[in-house]
Design a protein around this motif. Sequence first.
Motif, PDB file in Angstrom:
ATOM      1  N   ASP A 107      43.523  76.883  33.118  1.00  0.00           N
ATOM      2  CA  ASP A 107      43.539  75.449  32.833  1.00  0.00           C
ATOM      3  C   ASP A 107      42.119  74.871  32.860  1.00  0.00           C
ATOM      4  O   ASP A 107      41.177  75.494  33.387  1.00  0.00           O
ATOM      5  CB  ASP A 107      44.453  74.685  33.788  1.00  0.00           C
TER       6      ASP A 107
ATOM      7  N   LEU B  87      55.913  78.626  24.325  1.00  0.00           N
ATOM      8  CA  LEU B  87      55.941  77.184  24.122  1.00  0.00           C
ATOM      9  C   LEU B  87      57.242  76.790  23.436  1.00  0.00           C
ATOM     10  O   LEU B  87      57.855  77.579  22.710  1.00  0.00           O
ATOM     11  CB  LEU B  87      54.762  76.733  23.262  1.00  0.00           C
TER      12      LEU B  87
ATOM     13  N   THR C  95      48.640  81.457  26.354  1.00  0.00           N
ATOM     14  CA  THR C  95      49.636  80.566  26.947  1.00  0.00           C
ATOM     15  C   THR C  95      50.897  81.369  27.200  1.00  0.00           C
ATOM     16  O   THR C  95      51.030  82.520  26.777  1.00  0.00           O
ATOM     17  CB  THR C  95      49.974  79.399  25.999  1.00  0.00           C
TER      18      THR C  95
ATOM     19  N   LEU D 296      46.181  79.033  29.834  1.00  0.00           N
ATOM     20  CA  LEU D 296      46.606  77.637  29.873  1.00  0.00           C
ATOM     21  C   LEU D 296      48.063  77.584  30.297  1.00  0.00           C
ATOM     22  O   LEU D 296      48.943  78.139  29.621  1.00  0.00           O
ATOM     23  CB  LEU D 296      46.414  76.983  28.504  1.00  0.00           C
ATOM     24  N   SER D 297      48.318  76.940  31.428  1.00  0.00           N
ATOM     25  CA  SER D 297      49.682  76.914  31.944  1.00  0.00           C
ATOM     26  C   SER D 297      50.626  76.206  30.974  1.00  0.00           C
ATOM     27  O   SER D 297      51.752  76.657  30.745  1.00  0.00           O
ATOM     28  CB  SER D 297      49.720  76.249  33.326  1.00  0.00           C
ATOM     29  N   HIS D 298      50.188  75.083  30.417  1.00  0.00           N
ATOM     30  CA  HIS D 298      50.922  74.386  29.368  1.00  0.00           C
ATOM     31  C   HIS D 298      49.946  73.418  28.721  1.00  0.00           C
ATOM     32  O   HIS D 298      48.764  73.375  29.091  1.00  0.00           O
ATOM     33  CB  HIS D 298      52.169  73.687  29.912  1.00  0.00           C
ATOM     34  N   LEU D 299      50.398  72.653  27.742  1.00  0.00           N
ATOM     35  CA  LEU D 299      49.457  71.912  26.896  1.00  0.00           C
ATOM     36  C   LEU D 299      49.386  70.430  27.201  1.00  0.00           C
ATOM     37  O   LEU D 299      48.931  69.641  26.366  1.00  0.00           O
ATOM     38  CB  LEU D 299      49.819  72.124  25.413  1.00  0.00           C
TER      39      LEU D 299
ATOM     40  N   SER E 251      55.704  75.955  32.262  1.00  0.00           N
ATOM     41  CA  SER E 251      54.375  76.299  32.773  1.00  0.00           C
ATOM     42  C   SER E 251      54.252  77.803  32.976  1.00  0.00           C
ATOM     43  O   SER E 251      55.187  78.473  33.440  1.00  0.00           O
ATOM     44  CB  SER E 251      54.114  75.602  34.107  1.00  0.00           C
TER      45      SER E 251
END
Length: 815
Positions: free
Chosen positions: A550, A603, A600, A575-578, A660
């Motif tokens: 992150d 998603l 990632t 990246l855990s989430h966006l 996540s």
Amino acid sequence: MSGVPVAADRRWMWTDLRLVPAAAGAWALTLAAPSVSWQVLAVLAGAAAAAAGALTRGRPAGAALVVSAVLAVLSLTAAGAAARSWDRAGSPLPGAGGTVMLELETDSDPRRVAGVGPPRVVVEATVTRLSDGADAVVLDDRVVVFAPAEGWAGLLPGQALRTRAAVGPADPADGVAARVSARGLPELLGRPPWVQRAAGDLRAALASSAARTLDQPAAGLLPGLVVGDTTELDPVLAEEFRRAGLSHLTAVSGANVAIVLAGVLAPLRRRAVDRRAQAVVAGLALAGFVLLARPTASVLRAAAMGAVSLLALASGRSRVAVPALSATVVVLLLVDPRLARDAGFALSVAATAAIVLLAPGWSRRLRTHGWPRLLADAVAVSSAAGLATAPLIAGLSGEVSLVSLPANLLAAPAVPPATVLGLLAAGAGPLAAPLADCLTWLAGWPVRWLVLVARTAAGLPDAATGWPAGSTGALVLTGLLAIGALALWRWPRLRALALALVVGAVLLGWPLRQVTRGWPPAGAVLVACDVGQGDALVVPTGPGEAVLVDAGPEVAPIDRCLDRLGIDRLPVVLLSHLDADHVGGLAGALAGREVGVVATGMLSPADDRGAALSRAAREAGARQEVLVPGERRRIGPATVEVLAPAPEIATASADPNDLSLVLRVTVRGLRVLLTGDLSAQAEQRLMRRGVDLRADVLKVPHHGSADNDPDFLAASGARVALVSVGADNTYGHPTRRLLGWLSRAGMRVYRTDRSGDVAVAGTAGEWAVVPRGADGSTAAPSAEASEPSSQPLPAPMPARPGAGPWRRPGTVGGS
């Protein structure tokens, strides 16, 4: 003041400063007005007007005249604030609720909102009509509009349009009636005024010419420097300009106005043109430049000062700069009270006041000691402006730039040619593109020099040093500077000592600090960067190399943290989430660093932010990957295990937080569980799957939200909990409930809002947590624990200063 009698000089100073209390009073009352009811403001306006009238009977002089001026200005300010407060109270906009149809007129250019995700813009506007079903109301309310970039990004000021939007209340301090969130494309109603179209064409011509002729980042900087168009300005470059004390060059300010007026008046004066004709021509040029550059806070201040100067020129009377500046402040605050809270406006006023009060005398003193006039003027102006604005900058940013003065001196010669050539290129663009490209190419050379100066200054170790933020920090620095200046003026013998101390600090103290900094600690396996309300975690994997998990919400904090750690290569970025608080600073992490993979978890197919992420990875020269549970990666000494999310839960309706990327990172036997922004429901789902969650260190999910499961936290068996959270955040993170769960689970809590960057160092047999400290000073290994642990940590490892295994020589640190 050589050659000027002392008494005359004092009379001049008294006359010159008469309007300063009035300007200060107007500013203070404008700041306080949003928290006061309109009834109280109305009473205050009447009382101040009555008192001013009583004082002005007869022929007031001296202090009575100053007091009457202050009362009159306070009366006008209070009356205006009362009218605006009453108008907001009666507006139907804040209580409209739901989705309504609005007709509005834009007041500014749309500005892009940073972050990975669908491009969005914010634009200031005036609502002229509100339609809610069959009812319609005619209004004249200022609002701030958040909208998708598509259809909105190219709008010009003065454009009338209709849009469907959700309306919500605004903070009274924002100076607007409501916040508006637009839904979809706007329906344009006619065209903007011709002057705005002409100005827009010139701005677009300069931006296009710069894109064709120059490479980045010069292509993005030139339009910002010349006409205030920062659309393509590299955010990392903007941060480097800020750290170097050159941020005023990334947008239009008083320097640009001065250059324009000087360029227009110089040939007229050489031909002895009548003063009134000079004032008319310069006034037209000033008005055109304000339209071209847009009436931002600093441009308005500079333009108003220029208008006062032109009035003095036309009347043949000598200009008195401080009364002109004071009157300008009063008028602008009456017209647009939001300027009272605008940092750029405050910095502009402080810099201008210092330049007109201090710089002339300092320049004369330097010339009497044999300095050339140009050099003396440059040093005096830069020193005066730098000293006056340093407390404000320190209070706003929590930093003091130590390289600002030399950086400004080196940059100053490049600003006039870049500005003049850029303006000529903008004017030539719509008529002769080849000529515009030639002028832009020439302007590119001084712009590249500015970039070089900013990057070199910002890259120096300790270019900016930490300082207490807020009003306390500003007042302390003001006091220290005032005491120092008074001591040097009162006791001249101290000047040689002060010079020796400065030289000694540069030649001896600075190199010694690089050796004994103590950050990062030896053997660090994880660093939680203080990036505000967001996540950014660094796992060192080799000299100058690390895995980044992150990137926080903004480009500047993560870039500074990686610089402090000496990281110039990121083999893997996870990246855990966006969401913006995890990826908004991604550009700051990637820029100027070698990047291998950006990865990632799965998603949601409904998440349309993936395209922007792919573009960012491609521009950084990285390949993009998607990780699934069960994968293991070995990166240097670190082993990364992917625990979640499972592909089958990545549905269109899934909450991004619950998707996540959950990781366990093991370095030299130490295990760290990284959990993104998981909710309690997602945590329970992981435990039902029987996922092994055991770790020594837990990165607490969702910045310490209460939406956590205490059984999940306890299942980690961690002895230390890291909470990545912003100071004074509006969410109440970390919650007392969450902290209680962590305490009962036997964990010691470290928070980035209190401890700054936090490092975990050592091996499975002997490890410790070392906070860097919110002020940049490395704290004791067990300092800043929010909740005491029921079981002691292992004996702290000694942190050998400057012995981090991945530290590179000459990196920025301690800032």
